[in-house]
Design a protein around this motif. Sequence first.
Motif, mmCIF file in Angstrom:
data_model
loop_
_atom_site.group_PDB
_atom_site.id
_atom_site.type_symbol
_atom_site.label_atom_id
_atom_site.label_comp_id
_atom_site.label_asym_id
_atom_site.label_seq_id
_atom_site.Cartn_x
_atom_site.Cartn_y
_atom_site.Cartn_z
ATOM 1 N N ASN A 1 0.802 -1.225 0.000
ATOM 2 C CA ASN A 1 0.000 0.000 0.000
ATOM 3 C C ASN A 1 0.833 1.273 0.000
ATOM 4 O O ASN A 1 0.299 2.362 0.248
ATOM 5 C CB ASN A 1 -0.975 -0.009 1.188
ATOM 6 C CG ASN A 1 -0.213 -0.098 2.509
ATOM 7 O OD1 ASN A 1 1.022 -0.091 2.519
ATOM 8 N ND2 ASN A 1 -0.937 -0.162 3.603
ATOM 9 N N ASN A 2 2.160 1.136 -0.244
ATOM 10 C CA ASN A 2 2.992 2.332 -0.341
ATOM 11 C C ASN A 2 3.025 3.153 0.937
ATOM 12 O O ASN A 2 3.185 4.371 0.889
ATOM 13 C CB ASN A 2 2.416 3.252 -1.429
ATOM 14 C CG ASN A 2 3.319 3.340 -2.608
ATOM 15 O OD1 ASN A 2 4.533 3.285 -2.450
ATOM 16 N ND2 ASN A 2 2.729 3.468 -3.784
ATOM 17 N N GLU A 3 2.842 2.506 2.073
ATOM 18 C CA GLU A 3 2.815 3.270 3.330
ATOM 19 C C GLU A 3 3.884 2.777 4.292
ATOM 20 O O GLU A 3 4.258 1.614 4.246
ATOM 21 C CB GLU A 3 1.459 3.109 4.014
ATOM 22 C CG GLU A 3 0.432 4.047 3.438
ATOM 23 C CD GLU A 3 -0.950 3.792 3.998
ATOM 24 O OE1 GLU A 3 -1.060 3.110 5.036
ATOM 25 O OE2 GLU A 3 -1.908 4.275 3.366
ATOM 26 N N ILE A 4 4.303 3.684 5.183
ATOM 27 C CA ILE A 4 5.251 3.253 6.210
ATOM 28 C C ILE A 4 4.471 2.923 7.475
ATOM 29 O O ILE A 4 3.750 3.758 8.019
ATOM 30 C CB ILE A 4 6.324 4.328 6.466
ATOM 31 C CG1 ILE A 4 7.191 4.476 5.204
ATOM 32 C CG2 ILE A 4 7.200 3.939 7.667
ATOM 33 C CD1 ILE A 4 8.341 5.441 5.293
ATOM 34 N N LYS A 5 4.626 1.673 7.924
ATOM 35 C CA LYS A 5 3.943 1.200 9.119
ATOM 36 C C LYS A 5 4.968 1.232 10.250
ATOM 37 O O LYS A 5 6.151 0.975 10.030
ATOM 38 C CB LYS A 5 3.513 -0.239 8.824
ATOM 39 C CG LYS A 5 2.781 -0.990 9.893
ATOM 40 C CD LYS A 5 2.558 -2.417 9.360
ATOM 41 C CE LYS A 5 2.222 -3.370 10.490
ATOM 42 N NZ LYS A 5 0.846 -3.677 10.651
ATOM 43 N N THR A 6 4.527 1.548 11.460
ATOM 44 C CA THR A 6 5.445 1.554 12.592
ATOM 45 C C THR A 6 5.131 0.366 13.484
ATOM 46 O O THR A 6 4.015 0.248 13.980
ATOM 47 C CB THR A 6 5.292 2.880 13.377
ATOM 48 O OG1 THR A 6 5.455 3.944 12.439
ATOM 49 C CG2 THR A 6 6.339 3.020 14.449
ATOM 50 N N LEU A 7 6.110 -0.508 13.656
ATOM 51 C CA LEU A 7 5.873 -1.707 14.484
ATOM 52 C C LEU A 7 6.511 -1.530 15.862
ATOM 53 O O LEU A 7 7.674 -1.107 15.956
ATOM 54 C CB LEU A 7 6.503 -2.940 13.839
ATOM 55 C CG LEU A 7 5.793 -3.488 12.619
ATOM 56 C CD1 LEU A 7 6.456 -2.979 11.354
ATOM 57 C CD2 LEU A 7 5.845 -5.006 12.621
ATOM 58 N N SER A 8 5.761 -1.876 16.890
ATOM 59 C CA SER A 8 6.315 -1.828 18.247
ATOM 60 C C SER A 8 7.225 -3.046 18.443
ATOM 61 O O SER A 8 7.203 -3.975 17.636
ATOM 62 C CB SER A 8 5.182 -1.890 19.268
ATOM 63 O OG SER A 8 4.571 -3.164 19.171
#
Length: 331
Positions: free
Chosen positions: A138-145
């Motif tokens: 989806n062309n997005e930056i996800k932030t993972l804990s």
Amino acid sequence: MISTKNLHTFHLNTVAANVLHIDDESQLSQLWELPGPFMILGQGSNTVFIEDYDGHLVINELKGVEFSETEEHYLLSVKSGENWHELIKYCLSKQIYGFENLALIPGTVGAAPIQNIGAYGIEIERFIKTVHFYQFSNNEIKTLSREQCQFGYRDSIFKKELKQQGFITQVDFLLPKQWQPVCIYAPLNTLESPTAHEIFEQVCHTRKQKLPDPAVLGNAGSFFKNPIVEEDVATSLLKNYPNMPCYEVDYGLKKLAAGWLIEQAGLKGFVHKNVAVHDAQALVLVNKSGKASGEELLQLISIVKDKVLDCFAIELEPEVQLIGRQGDLSV
Ligand code: EPU
């Protein structure tokens, strides 16, 4: 065709169809549109190109370090293409301590969470706050804990569900200002109230003694994982080998030392054509003459696995990522 010889530290003489350099996050959206397979590479210290790679190699050169502080912590936000060891030196110069046990681990900051790098009693997960992950879908930056990263021994979600699904762009670390030395493992356990600088120096000294410098002798660090076995397997081996190293990992599970198993199997220093088991640390395989082929290395891997299986009924698994024409190769 571009040579990959100097793009991986084992220095096998292979080529890739194409090499791309990423130094800005805006370039990431192009990756999904590339014709044919691609793979992301940092400094190639845990990857071995066994065969010529038929795809695009994407070299991570995202750079930048920012830090801020709260009353109790330092927060470091580091772009994934930064060199890991240089980051530790930078932190020491700013009196930010915690990473020193992990000195001289080759590679990039972005590779650190993928295999949850560890040495001398510390695994990097302990300091990770979040990992920024660009998702191709989806062309997005996800932030993972940290919890979402599902860290284990040399393992994380980036080796499982998220493998090939995106690109780590940044890692945020949280380091307590109240620094505590971790000296449970030899050779640090003989230091008395050491400073972070002393631990750093001792780790660098030990690694330089045992682990060959890839610039001089091609290698990819520890080649195999230390096997995790059920307690009863360890107990029965300990009856025959009371001095065998064996560490508690979880309830009912023990970690054995692959280097010890290989050495006891009689293979320390074993030479096969142009490749060898390193003579100072049996867990490391080396490109002895600089002229080794992927095939010779595959043969040596089989020799080591078969001999250890024969002697101890333990199956070794490579820790390094082996790459063939289309990507991952399993052995
Ligand atoms: N051992 C032998 N013979 C050998 C090598 C090791 O008997 O040839 C014995 C040692 O005497 C010790 C035990 O095996 O009792 C463990 O050895 P060591 O402490 O040297 O660590 P390791 O298990 O060989 C792991 C990491 C290294 C990390 C060191 C230091 C893995 C796969 N490797 O190696 O990581 O630097 O601990 O903590 O977990 C890497 O991943 O590339 C790497 C170098």
